[in-house]
Design a protein around this motif. Structure first.
Motif, PDB file in Angstrom:
ATOM      1  N   TRP A  53       1.293   6.065  -0.745  1.00  0.00           N
ATOM      2  CA  TRP A  53       1.362   6.045   0.714  1.00  0.00           C
ATOM      3  C   TRP A  53       2.785   6.387   1.160  1.00  0.00           C
ATOM      4  N   GLY A  54       2.902   6.903   2.366  1.00  0.00           N
ATOM      5  CA  GLY A  54       4.228   7.079   2.953  1.00  0.00           C
ATOM      6  C   GLY A  54       4.773   8.487   2.928  1.00  0.00           C
ATOM      7  N   ALA A  78       2.081  -2.946   7.334  1.00  0.00           N
ATOM      8  CA  ALA A  78       0.650  -2.709   7.555  1.00  0.00           C
ATOM      9  C   ALA A  78      -0.037  -2.267   6.265  1.00  0.00           C
ATOM     10  N   LYS A  79       0.617  -1.383   5.505  1.00  0.00           N
ATOM     11  CA  LYS A  79       0.013  -0.891   4.268  1.00  0.00           C
ATOM     12  C   LYS A  79      -0.044  -1.983   3.205  1.00  0.00           C
ATOM     13  N   ILE A  80       1.004  -2.784   3.110  1.00  0.00           N
ATOM     14  CA  ILE A  80       1.015  -3.871   2.133  1.00  0.00           C
ATOM     15  C   ILE A  80      -0.092  -4.876   2.451  1.00  0.00           C
ATOM     16  N   ALA A  81      -0.257  -5.198   3.730  1.00  0.00           N
ATOM     17  CA  ALA A  81      -1.317  -6.131   4.127  1.00  0.00           C
ATOM     18  C   ALA A  81      -2.689  -5.585   3.742  1.00  0.00           C
ATOM     19  N   ASP A  82      -2.895  -4.291   3.947  1.00  0.00           N
ATOM     20  CA  ASP A  82      -4.172  -3.661   3.607  1.00  0.00           C
ATOM     21  C   ASP A  82      -4.408  -3.670   2.098  1.00  0.00           C
ATOM     22  N   ILE A  83      -3.362  -3.360   1.326  1.00  0.00           N
ATOM     23  CA  ILE A  83      -3.485  -3.329  -0.137  1.00  0.00           C
ATOM     24  C   ILE A  83      -3.799  -4.722  -0.678  1.00  0.00           C
ATOM     25  N   LEU A  84      -3.096  -5.732  -0.179  1.00  0.00           N
ATOM     26  CA  LEU A  84      -3.337  -7.105  -0.632  1.00  0.00           C
ATOM     27  C   LEU A  84      -4.737  -7.580  -0.248  1.00  0.00           C
ATOM     28  N   LYS A 111      -5.416  -5.637  -4.413  1.00  0.00           N
ATOM     29  CA  LYS A 111      -4.561  -4.786  -5.233  1.00  0.00           C
ATOM     30  C   LYS A 111      -3.107  -5.262  -5.151  1.00  0.00           C
ATOM     31  N   MET A 112      -2.284  -4.743  -6.060  1.00  0.00           N
ATOM     32  CA  MET A 112      -0.874  -5.110  -6.099  1.00  0.00           C
ATOM     33  C   MET A 112      -0.021  -3.955  -5.570  1.00  0.00           C
ATOM     34  N   PRO A 113       0.664  -4.136  -4.450  1.00  0.00           N
ATOM     35  CA  PRO A 113       1.508  -3.057  -3.928  1.00  0.00           C
ATOM     36  C   PRO A 113       2.799  -2.923  -4.731  1.00  0.00           C
ATOM     37  N   VAL A 114       3.225  -1.697  -4.942  1.00  0.00           N
ATOM     38  CA  VAL A 114       4.494  -1.407  -5.611  1.00  0.00           C
ATOM     39  C   VAL A 114       5.315  -0.540  -4.662  1.00  0.00           C
TER      40      VAL A 114
END
Length: 250
Positions: A15-16, A37-43, A47-50
């Motif tokens: 993403w990004g 927003a993307k981290i909240a969606d991934i969690l 999933k684990m955001p990196v």
């Protein structure tokens, strides 16, 4: 609000990329909102955001939650400051708020102008405009420990790949559409090729300057990150994976 949702790199969703057009400004605050927003969606999807990147200020904005000045952009002040050289901007900031220079990349013209705009508008030191919100993330910080020689060699190889994949033509097209004064065109790579198209330098000199400026930028990044005691420095991908597994298991 932002561009394409994501695309795949080595079977991993990234993403990004391509969030705004080259003539749009994308601030640290914009990045913070997008990443949150993307981290909240991934969690939410289990999933684990990196978070991957080399711009320390943006990572700091995400993890350490600094607040940003509410001073609105002032077109008249900015026009005045745009007419100044970087050294004149640095001198002006130093006269009014010497401590501010320790936290500003002196090669980053956009941030120099913004800092001077805030100091001039408020009449107060820059740090008085900054605070911190409560931290949102329990993050593992991993840094790749690479020798300076290997790092510079990788940078030079990457520049060669960028040129082979059409960097010069890309800049030509963007220059025709947006001009070289748009926000994105001031970045390393674009700026130097713009100078080539403007007849200021030969192409080989522009490419050499891209390598040199990227070396210099990487050195500043290293200084920034080495000062962060939270970072676990590793020498291989295997070490990074093991550190991540240990962190997740805790």
């Amino acid at each position: 609000m932002f561009g394409p949702p994501a695309f795949m790199v080595d079977d991993v969703v990234h993403w990004g990329f391509d969030l705004v057009s080259p003539d749009q400004t994308f601030t640290v605050k914009d990045y913070q909102a997008f990443a949150d927003a993307k981290i909240a969606d991934i969690l939410k999807r289990g999933k684990m955001p990196v978070v991957v990147g080399g711009t320390g200020l943006y990572i700091k904005a995400l993890v350490d939650r600094p607040t940003f000045s509410s001073v609105a952009p002032n077109p008249e002040l900015r026009a005045k400051f745009e007419a100044m050289t970087n050294q004149e901007l640095i001198d002006a900031i130093g006269e009014r708020d010497p401590d501010a220079l320790a936290s500003i990349d002196e090669d980053n013209r956009v941030r120099l102008i913004r800092a001077l705009e805030i100091i001039t508008t408020t009449g107060r030191p820059l740090h008085e405009e900054r605070g911190h919100e409560p931290a949102m993330y329990n993050a593992l910080h991993i840094g790749m420990d690479v020798s300076r020689e290997e790092l510079y060699a990788r940078i030079d190889d990457r520049v060669a790949v960028m040129v082979a994949k059409g960097l010069v033509e890309e800049v030509r097209v963007l220059k025709e559409k947006y001009g070289c004064d748009s926000p994105a065109m001031t970045g390393i790579g674009y700026r130097q090729i713009c100078e080539f198209f403007d007849g200021k330098v030969k192409l080989r000199d522009a490419l050499a300057r891209i390598k040199y400026d990227t070396h210099h930028y990487a050195k500043r990044q290293e200084t920034w990150f080495k000062a962060d005691n939270r970072i676990q420095w590793v020498r291989s991908s295997a070490e990074a994976v093991e550190a991540a597994r240990t962190f997740i298991a805790q």
